[in-house]
Design a protein around this motif. Structure first.
Motif, short mmCIF file in Angstrom:
data_model
loop_
_atom_site.label_atom_id
_atom_site.label_comp_id
_atom_site.label_asym_id
_atom_site.label_seq_id
_atom_site.Cartn_x
_atom_site.Cartn_y
_atom_site.Cartn_z
N ARG A 110 3.62 3.94 13.86
CA ARG A 110 4.21 2.89 13.42
C ARG A 110 3.27 2.19 12.04
N ASP A 111 3.88 1.39 11.13
CA ASP A 111 3.04 1.17 10.00
C ASP A 111 2.39 -0.32 10.43
N SER A 112 1.86 -1.03 9.35
CA SER A 112 1.06 -2.06 9.43
C SER A 112 2.22 -3.60 10.14
N ASN A 113 3.40 -3.25 9.81
CA ASN A 113 4.24 -4.08 10.18
C ASN A 113 5.15 -3.71 11.46
N GLY A 114 4.59 -2.73 12.10
CA GLY A 114 5.40 -2.17 13.36
C GLY A 114 6.58 -1.35 13.06
N VAL A 115 6.96 -0.87 11.84
CA VAL A 115 8.04 -0.08 11.43
C VAL A 115 7.78 1.33 11.71
N ARG A 116 8.86 1.84 12.39
CA ARG A 116 8.54 3.39 12.92
C ARG A 116 8.49 4.20 11.74
N LEU A 117 7.36 5.09 11.57
CA LEU A 117 7.36 6.07 10.62
C LEU A 117 7.78 7.65 11.10
N ALA A 118 8.57 8.24 10.04
CA ALA A 118 8.98 9.51 10.45
C ALA A 118 8.40 10.51 9.52
N GLN A 119 8.47 11.58 9.84
CA GLN A 119 7.93 12.89 9.12
C GLN A 119 8.76 12.64 7.67
N GLY A 120 8.01 12.89 6.59
CA GLY A 120 8.82 12.83 5.44
C GLY A 120 8.97 11.32 4.43
N ARG A 165 -4.81 15.82 -0.41
CA ARG A 165 -4.26 15.67 0.78
C ARG A 165 -5.35 14.67 1.50
N ILE A 166 -4.87 13.66 2.21
CA ILE A 166 -6.01 12.83 2.76
C ILE A 166 -5.21 12.20 4.34
N VAL A 167 -6.04 12.01 4.95
CA VAL A 167 -5.73 11.21 6.18
C VAL A 167 -5.71 9.81 5.97
N ILE A 168 -4.67 9.19 6.30
CA ILE A 168 -4.36 7.67 6.16
C ILE A 168 -4.35 6.90 7.49
N LEU A 169 -5.00 5.74 7.73
CA LEU A 169 -4.79 5.01 8.97
C LEU A 169 -3.40 4.28 8.98
N THR A 170 -2.52 4.42 9.79
CA THR A 170 -1.09 3.70 9.60
C THR A 170 -1.18 2.10 9.53
N GLU A 171 -2.59 1.55 9.87
CA GLU A 171 -2.77 0.23 9.73
C GLU A 171 -2.72 -0.25 8.23
N PHE A 172 -2.96 0.65 7.41
CA PHE A 172 -3.16 0.42 5.94
C PHE A 172 -1.85 0.64 5.17
N VAL A 173 -0.83 0.79 5.91
CA VAL A 173 0.41 1.40 4.99
C VAL A 173 1.69 0.51 5.53
N LYS A 174 2.64 0.52 4.55
CA LYS A 174 3.90 -0.08 5.01
C LYS A 174 5.06 0.98 4.47
N LYS A 175 5.94 1.14 5.35
CA LYS A 175 7.11 1.92 4.74
C LYS A 175 7.90 1.23 3.42
N LYS A 176 8.30 2.26 3.09
CA LYS A 176 8.83 1.96 1.62
C LYS A 176 10.34 2.06 2.00
#
Length: 176
Positions: A110-120, A165-176
């Motif tokens: 889940r992103d910083s707003n709690g929105v579920r993230l999917a591959q791609g 290519r990097i690893v990112i913590l989900t707390e620092f992203v939001k789904k577009k």
């Protein structure tokens, strides 16, 4: 299993995108756990799509290539359109694809707003992030396209920023 080259993929696909049939700017994309497929820049998320572009998935859903079929199934899941839901529900999945679909999800990203993230998915960085070992800072507002979910860690995703290519913590992203 032998390593599949881009030439092998292009031969299998007939030299076209396995989603939309485009023959320009093709590249291989890994579809875990079923293997790589060939997609054009638009279908990979490297270029903007136009209205109706994803209708190509209606035909691609009938692919007999398991990795293509699974990638179509996942992409249809991410589209908020009635036709996409209908197409996905009507898909006759190959046995190896059905086995992957039926596997219980180990973790949910889940992103910083709690929105579920999917591959791609495409995400946007919400703060500047120093990239350890790469010597640069990923700037806030940077779009990271075609993310990969880290299977055993719900707090981590992978993506490409400035060609790295990097690893990112989900707390620092939001789904577009």
């Amino acid at each position: 299993m032998d390593r599949v080259t881009l030439d092998d993929l292009l031969t299998r696909s007939g030299g076209v995108c396995e989603f939309c049939g485009a023959d320009e700017r093709l590249g291989g994309v890994e579809v875990a756990p079923l293997g790589p497929i060939v997609l054009c820049a638009v279908c990979r998320g490297d270029r903007p799509d136009n209205a109706g572009h994803w209708r190509c998935l209606e035909g691609a859903a009938w692919s007999q290539e398991p990795a293509v079929q699974y990638a179509v199934w996942r992409r249809l899941q991410s589209l908020d359109e009635a036709w996409a839901t209908e197409t996905r529900d009507a898909m006759m999945l190959l046995p190896e694809v059905q086995a992957v679909v039926d596997m219980p999800a180990a973790v949910e990203h889940r992103d910083s707003n709690g929105v579920r993230l999917a591959q791609g998915d495409t995400v946007v960085l919400i703060k500047d992030l120093p990239v350890k070992g790469a010597g640069f800072t990923a700037k806030r507002g940077t779009a990271v396209r075609s993310i990969t979910l880290v299977a055993d860690n719900a707090a981590h995703i992978e993506g490409r920023v400035d060609g790295q290519r990097i690893v990112i913590l989900t707390e620092f992203v939001k789904k577009k």
